[in-house]
Write a protein that holds these residues in place. Structure first.
Motif, short mmCIF file in Angstrom:
data_model
loop_
_atom_site.label_atom_id
_atom_site.label_comp_id
_atom_site.label_asym_id
_atom_site.label_seq_id
_atom_site.Cartn_x
_atom_site.Cartn_y
_atom_site.Cartn_z
N GLY A 199 -10.68 2.43 0.60
CA GLY A 199 -9.69 3.48 0.59
C GLY A 199 -10.23 4.70 -0.12
O GLY A 199 -11.44 4.82 -0.35
N GLY B 51 -8.81 -7.25 2.42
CA GLY B 51 -8.57 -6.01 1.69
C GLY B 51 -9.73 -5.58 0.83
O GLY B 51 -9.97 -4.38 0.64
N GLN C 287 0.81 -1.22 0.00
CA GLN C 287 0.00 0.00 0.00
C GLN C 287 0.85 1.27 0.00
O GLN C 287 0.32 2.37 -0.19
N THR D 144 6.49 -0.44 -4.83
CA THR D 144 5.98 -0.27 -3.47
C THR D 144 6.96 -0.96 -2.53
O THR D 144 7.81 -1.75 -2.95
N LEU E 200 -9.36 -1.42 -1.02
CA LEU E 200 -7.90 -1.48 -1.10
C LEU E 200 -7.44 -2.60 -2.03
O LEU E 200 -6.40 -2.49 -2.68
#
Length: 206
Positions: A80, A75, A24, A32, A85
Motif C-alpha cells: 500500500g 495482505g 482497510q 474501520t 497492507l
C-alpha cells in the motif's frame, strides 16, 4: 457432519474475508468498517455450538482461523501507500486473537448452555470479544512488543492523546481498542435477536 456444518463454515469464511477487506476502510476517527462485521463471527460460533455442540463449533472456528491466516498472508504481499497492507505484527495479532478468543467463546458457551437462553451467547461473546480486542491491539501496536517486528515503525500508535478524544491521556492504540470493544459489545447484544430466532427455528425443525 461436514455437510451439516457447511452453512456455518461458509458464513464464518465469508465474515472473515469481509472483515479483512473492510478493515482497510476507516469509519470515523477510531474505527474501520471491519469492526462492524467481525463480531458476527461469534454469532456463527454460538449458533454452531447450540445446534451441533462444542466439537462442531471448534471445527468451524478452525476453518475461520485458516481463512483468516490466508487473508493475512496475502495482505503481507500487497503493498500500500505505507508498505504492506498487513504487517507481521498485525498478522500475528489477528491469528492469535481469533483462535484464542473463539475457542474461549466455545468453552464459555458450553459451560453456560443449560442456563437461560441469552446467558450463554452473551457471556461467551463478551469474554471472546474482550480477549480478542486485548490480544490483537496489544500484539499489533503496543510499544513494549516492538521486538516482534523491529522493522515495523508503529510509533504513531503510541502517540499520547485523550482517550477517545475526551478521556484521560493514553496511547492512540488504546483508544482504537476501546472503541473496537464497545462496538463488539453493542453487536453482541444485537446478535441475541438473530440467535434467538435461528435457534428457535432449528429446535422447531429438529
Amino acid at each position: 457432519m461436514t455437510r451439516t456444518l457447511l452453512p456455518g463454515i461458509l458464513a464464518m469464511a465469508a465474515l472473515v474475508v469481509a472483515s479483512n477487506i473492510l478493515v482497510q476502510f476507516l469509519f470515523g476517527q477510531w474505527l474501520t468498517w471491519g469492526a462492524f462485521v467481525y463480531p458476527f463471527t461469534f454469532l456463527v460460533t454460538d449458533l454452531m455450538n447450540r445446534a451441533y455442540g462444542a466439537s462442531a463449533a471448534r471445527r468451524v472456528v478452525l476453518v475461520g482461523f485458516a481463512v483468516g491466516l490466508a487473508c493475512s498472508l496475502i495482505g503481507t504481499q500487497i503493498l500500500g501507500e505505507y508498505g504492506p497492507l498487513v504487517t507481521i505484527r498485525i498478522a500475528m495479532g489477528s491469528a492469535i486473537a481469533f483462535l484464542i478468543a473463539q475457542l474461549l467463546d466455545v468453552s464459555v458457551f458450553s459451560a453456560l448452555r443449560e442456563g437461560r437462553w441469552w446467558r450463554a451467547p452473551f457471556a461467551s461473546s463478551l469474554v471472546g470479544s474482550t480477549v480478542d480486542t486485548a490480544l490483537f491491539f496489544s500484539i499489533a501496536f503496543a510499544g513494549s512488543l516492538a521486538f516482534i517486528e523491529p522493522g515495523n515503525d508503529v510509533s504513531w500508535a503510541g502517540e499520547m492523546l485523550p482517550l477517545l478524544g475526551a478521556g484521560p491521556v493514553a496511547p492512540l492504540w488504546v483508544s482504537l481498542a476501546v472503541s473496537d470493544w464497545m462496538v463488539k459489545l453493542g453487536l453482541a447484544l444485537i446478535a441475541l435477536i438473530p440467535f434467538r430466532v435461528l435457534t428457535a427455528r432449528y429446535l422447531a425443525a429438529a
